[in-house]
Design an enzyme around this catalytic site. Structure first.
Site, PDB file in Angstrom:
ATOM      1  N   GLY A  76       0.833  -1.295  -0.023  1.00 32.62           N
ATOM      2  CA  GLY A  76       0.072  -0.066   0.098  1.00 32.62           C
ATOM      3  C   GLY A  76       0.864   1.107  -0.073  1.00 32.62           C
ATOM      4  CD  GLN A  98       3.416   5.985   2.562  1.00 37.48           C
ATOM      5  OE1 GLN A  98       2.255   5.376   1.956  1.00 37.48           O
ATOM      6  NE2 GLN A  98       4.197   5.296   3.050  1.00 37.48           N
ATOM      7  CB  CYS A 143       5.267   2.668   7.428  1.00 39.76           C
ATOM      8  SG  CYS A 143       4.657   4.093   6.781  1.00 39.76           S
ATOM      9  CG  LEU A 144       6.220   1.061   1.457  1.00 42.28           C
ATOM     10  CD1 LEU A 144       5.641   1.498   0.120  1.00 42.28           C
ATOM     11  CD2 LEU A 144       7.523   0.043   1.360  1.00 42.28           C
ATOM     12  CG  HIS A 177      -0.661   1.507   7.581  1.00 38.62           C
ATOM     13  ND1 HIS A 177       0.347   0.979   8.152  1.00 38.62           N
ATOM     14  CD2 HIS A 177       0.044   2.270   6.284  1.00 38.62           C
ATOM     15  CE1 HIS A 177       1.552   1.583   7.898  1.00 38.62           C
ATOM     16  NE2 HIS A 177       1.335   2.273   6.829  1.00 38.62           N
ATOM     17  CD  GLU A 178      -1.193   2.433   2.732  1.00 36.81           C
ATOM     18  OE1 GLU A 178      -0.785   3.785   2.595  1.00 36.81           O
ATOM     19  OE2 GLU A 178      -0.413   1.490   2.949  1.00 36.81           O
ATOM     20  CG  HIS A 192       0.175   6.700   5.389  1.00 36.47           C
ATOM     21  ND1 HIS A 192       1.385   7.412   5.774  1.00 36.47           N
ATOM     22  CD2 HIS A 192       0.504   5.249   5.058  1.00 36.47           C
ATOM     23  CE1 HIS A 192       2.281   6.444   5.883  1.00 36.47           C
ATOM     24  NE2 HIS A 192       1.572   5.291   5.565  1.00 36.47           N
TER      25      HIS A 192
HETATM   26 NI    NI Z   1       2.880   3.260   5.788  1.00 36.52          NI
END
Ligand code: NI
Length: 189
Positions: free
Chosen positions: A46, A51, A88-89, A130-131, A134
């Site tokens: 995701g 991000q 998380c990225l 989670h997304e 964000h």
């Molecule tokens: Ni994340």
């Protein structure tokens, strides 16, 4: 198609509210396409617009056969509780167990401007939560207890020096380091 740099913890945009999207333009479809490519290169499931340095309320998700482009996603129903170890990225090589809803129903606008509803549990359900976090400036670390959050942030202190511009840059000439933990092969959200 383009692989975009990913912002990491410390970049102010990760803590900002996003702006709802009124109309899905070709430019936004291209952005979503680039976000899918970036997510795949980063080995994630995701990715949300902040991000990649953008303020549109947009995220992309790809879990197994389910591939979703979601504009203005919101959770309209929840059921149950589940604990899930998340990464998380934007906080590479840092993980923590988060208490989430076990199942969620999300309403959003897809890449064609149509309203869709998705009900999901497991990894997809966690990923959606989670997304959407964000898109409201919230990160998984915000769900952790004070002590757990402190230990996760201590782990991040050792990582963040690798990203002096608060960016992960992929490809030749990029700054992306090799993964360093046993979690490296797991999909990142
Ligand atoms: Ni994340």
């Amino acid at each position: 198609m383009a692989v975009l740099p990913i912002t990491v913890l410390g970049a102010p945009i990760l803590r900002e509210e996003t702006v709802p999207v009124a109309v899905v333009t070709d430019e936004l479809r291209q952005l979503a396409s680039d976000m899918f490519e970036t997510m795949q290169v980063a080995d994630g499931v995701g990715l949300a617009a902040p991000q990649v340095g953008r303020r549109e309320r947009l995220c992309v998700v790809e879990v197994e056969a389910t591939r979703l482009t979601l504009f203005n996603p919101e959770i309209v129903a929840r059921a149950g509780r589940i604990k899930w170890e998340e990464g998380c990225l934007s906080i590479p090589n840092t993980f923590g167990t988060v208490d989430r809803s076990e199942e969620v129903t999300v309403r959003a606008m897809n890449e064609h401007g149509e309203t869709i509803e998705v009900t999901a549990d497991g990894l997809l359900g966690v990923c959606l939560q989670h997304e959407i976090d964000h898109l409201h400036g919230k990160l998984f670390i915000d769900h952790l207890s004070f002590l757990k959050r402190r230990s996760v942030l201590a782990a991040w202190e050792k990582e963040k020096g690798r990203y002096p511009k608060l960016l992960r840059v992929f490809g030749p000439g990029g700054t992306e380091p090799e993964p360093t933990t046993e979690h490296a092969a797991e999909p990142r959200i």
